[in-house]
Design a protein around this motif. Structure first.
Motif, PDB file in Angstrom:
ATOM      1  N   TRP A 215      14.755  12.747  40.964  1.00 15.02           N
ATOM      2  CA  TRP A 215      15.253  12.524  42.246  1.00 15.02           C
ATOM      3  C   TRP A 215      17.203  11.449  41.386  1.00 15.02           C
ATOM      4  O   TRP A 215      17.445  12.009  41.286  1.00 15.02           O
ATOM      5  N   TRP A 252      17.611  17.663  47.154  1.00 14.60           N
ATOM      6  CA  TRP A 252      18.008  16.077  46.929  1.00 14.60           C
ATOM      7  C   TRP A 252      17.026  15.275  48.028  1.00 14.60           C
ATOM      8  O   TRP A 252      16.483  14.712  48.156  1.00 14.60           O
ATOM      9  N   GLY A 255      13.074  15.640  48.627  1.00 12.90           N
ATOM     10  CA  GLY A 255      13.093  14.315  46.723  1.00 12.90           C
ATOM     11  C   GLY A 255      12.444  13.216  47.450  1.00 12.90           C
ATOM     12  O   GLY A 255      12.239  12.581  47.110  1.00 12.90           O
TER      13      GLY A 255
END
Length: 654
Positions: A215, A252, A255
């Motif tokens: 991440w 993202w 995540g």
């Protein structure tokens, strides 16, 4: 013979990846210890072969071997050495090889990092990663071989895409891919846990540092791409909701949900089913992003290929990988129940709500990204989905998420006791409101409702994040790296929210036409064109303008925007002139020659835009800091690991 050596190395790497997958998955299932032990040598061998292939391609670029088609299409004898090396990932075939070498690096890191985990579990993780590597190596060899020869070889190359002849190319793709591909590690841990029946909190503890590291890299990579787009493309923007930009943004978002869900599973043994699903979805979105970038179904400045054959091959692999993972999840779903409870005001509740809102945000981005594809597949008229759709739909879940974050930071685990933190809540909220009003009414003219809301939320997040560390320091308690990393990441988010709240409504932009000695007023600044002159670069010619920027009669800086023409491709490029003054960017991009010494220009004054990139950088640094926390030492986790949970075995509750 280097291209042939590189090609042969890729073939050997594919065979070793197949053995890695076979030994890692079948070995533990059949209790064949020799197969389990052979998984690590297969990992090492695969990495050596992939590294050999990458090295052969780099040497081909450096030595101007235009008999290699990929080199001829993406290099030129006038291209500087710096860009000849970076050209490795400048187009589809090489960037796919970059994906593979980064996956091999992650696999080696996992091999070292899981050396003290139970042998069968570690082998299963490596087996899943081997399956992914095998799929991408097979795809590369069948459809995207970077070592194909040209007969006869051309005397010179076509040159690298001028947009990519920028220092940002050297770090943006590798960093972005490191995060993109890193989500495969969480995916592999999830699949291994389900294969073994180990769906307890210990699995989450093993997975957390890998998920956080991926991440953090993804955060850093997206930020670098936004910055590159801002100063390279000449339009002065930082995010266009482009399909390829969205392809990295969706993983993202998921995540981000995953690393918070892993925290709950690790600490409280809850959300196990949800955490496993997020692990699968996060990497699945990475595969979908790969399909969008390389299939030609989207039109983007960031796209690598437009070959339907390649797109179909990626789609098949995507369906196989996601389908197998979801089938495994459906098989293990009945064993994923959690019996623990928590109050509505507990930290678990706030993390659950934030998880749901993050997934909703990802779903809105996904819907807007694939809507044109669906319309085209159904034979409908071309559909364009841009900022008018994304901005309001994305804000709907994000604004309550930011508010819940500001409150949830003060909540305790299991029993919220938010009332005990009433004073801290009220003080931080009051200070955030005062800050927002001071910025809107004092520093900038004009009142914008969303700007006020964003400033309040951003400041509230920063102040709330500082409460716990300050309290720990006041009581002379140890400030762990985990707490420090979490605080830094949340502060970075607050900084980014504040910057966005100011940049969007208070940016001043003008398209102007100036001759020598003429000036234009933009915001509080005067932009005066002194003149232009012709210059030559290593593989381009350019017109460079000299623009003096002043304020209230005082010269602030001189900007030198360029309009370039690259000789080989006969393609134009832009290099903006940018100067930062106390967080505000003064931006000028040189446009077309209008004749009679006049030039079109785009001038911008963007307040606080530097903090728009500083915030995510702090978030990434927070992630890297958290990964180094001592609680993630896998030796202790492995020593305390409970036995695997199989069907019919009652699970221990946290």
């Amino acid at each position: 013979m280097l291209p042939e050596l590189g090609h042969f190395a890729l073939i050997l790497a594919m065979l070793l990846a197949f053995l890695q997958a076979l030994f890692g998955i079948a070995g533990p299932a059949l209790n064949r210890e020799r197969w389990v032990a052979a998984t690590v040598p297969a990992v090492a061998g695969q990495f050596v072969m992939v590294a050999t292939a990458v090295g052969c391609l780099i040497v081909s670029f450096v030595n101007f071997d235009f008999s290699v088609r990929y080199v001829a299409e993406n290099s030129n004898s006038a291209l500087p050495l710096f860009y000849r090396i970076a050209a490795l990932w400048g187009a589809h075939e090489g960037s796919l090889l970059l994906w593979i070498i980064i996956l091999a690096l992650w696999t080696v890191a996992v091999t070292v990092g899981t050396s003290r985990l139970p042998k069968h579990f570690s082998a299963r993780v490596l087996g899943v990663l081997g399956f992914i590597s095998f799929g991408f190596l097979l795809f590369t060899l069948l459809t995207s071989n970077p070592f194909l020869r040209l007969e006869p070889p051309p005397p010179d190359g076509v040159d690298l895409n001028p947009l990519l002849q920028d220092p940002g190319l050297t770090f943006h793709p590798p960093v972005l891919y490191t995060g993109y591909v890193g989500l495969a590690v969480a995916f592999a841990f999830a699949c291994a846990a389900m294969l073994e029946g180990r769906t307890d909190p210990v699995w989450a503890r093993w997975t957390r540092p890998w998920a956080i590291a991926a991440w953090a890299f993804l955060t850093w990579g997206i930020t670098a791409g936004s910055w590159w787009s801002y100063y390279t493309l000449g339009w002065g923007g930082y995010w266009a909701w482009d399909p390829v930009e969205n392809a990295s943004f969706m993983p993202w978002l998921v995540g981000t949900a995953l690393i918070h869900s892993l925290a709950v599973t690790d600490k409280r043994g809850l959300f196990k089913s949800w955490t496993l699903l997020l692990s699968l979805v996060g990497f699945s979105l990475s595969l979908i992003g790969t399909f969008l970038v390389r299939s030609g179904v989207t039109v983007s400045v960031h796209s690598f290929a437009a070959d339907p054959t390649r797109g179909m091959a990626i789609l098949i692999f995507l369906c196989v990988a996601i389908g197998c993972a979801l089938a495994l999840y459906a098989w293990r779903a009945p064993t994923l129940r959690s019996s623990g409870g928590f109050e509505l005001t507990a930290r678990e509740s706030f993390l659950l709500f934030n998880n749901i809102l993050l997934v909703i945000a990802a779903a809105t981005v996904f819907a807007g990204t694939i809507a044109p594809l669906i319309a085209g597949a159904l034979g409908q008229r071309p559909l364009s989905v841009g900022a008018p759709y994304f901005r309001p739909t994305f804000l709907l879940p994000i604004l309550p998420l930011l508010a819940l974050l500001s409150i949830g930071i003060h909540a305790n685990w299991k029993r919220g006791r938010v009332a005990d933190s009433r004073r801290a809540l009220l003080v931080t909220a009051a200070l955030a409101c005062a800050f927002a009003l001071a910025v809107v009414l004092g520093a900038y003219s004009g009142q914008h409702f969303l700007a006020v809301v964003g400033l309040v939320l951003g400041a509230w997040i920063i102040l709330s994040s500082a409460v716990d560390p300050i309290d720990r320091l006041r009581r002379r308690l140890t400030l762990s790296r985990g707490v420090l990393g979490m605080t830094l990441a949340h502060v970075g988010l607050g900084v980014a929210v504040i910057a966005l709240s100011v940049v969007e409504p208070y940016t001043v932009e003008r398209d102007i036409a100036l001759g020598d000695g003429q000036s234009a007023h933009v915001g509080a600044y005067d932009f005066r064109l002194v003149g232009t002159r012709d210059i030559d670069g290593p593989n381009y010619s350019a017109t460079r303008a000299e623009v003096v920027v002043s304020r209230n009669g005082r010269t602030i800086t001189t900007l030198f925007p360029e309009k370039r023409e690259y000789w080989v491709r006969q393609q134009e490029g832009t290099k903006a002139g940018i100067k930062n003054e106390y967080g505000t960017d003064l931006f000028v991009a040189l446009g077309d020659d209008l004749g009679a010494g006049r030039w079109s220009m785009r001038a911008q004054v963007r307040p606080l835009i530097t903090f728009l990139w500083l915030g995510p950088v702090l978030m990434a640094l927070g992630g890297f800091c958290a990964v180094t926390d001592r609680r993630y030492r896998l030796a202790r986790a492995a020593a305390d690991a409970p036995q695997p949970i199989g069907p019919g075995v009652k699970e221990r509750t946290a």
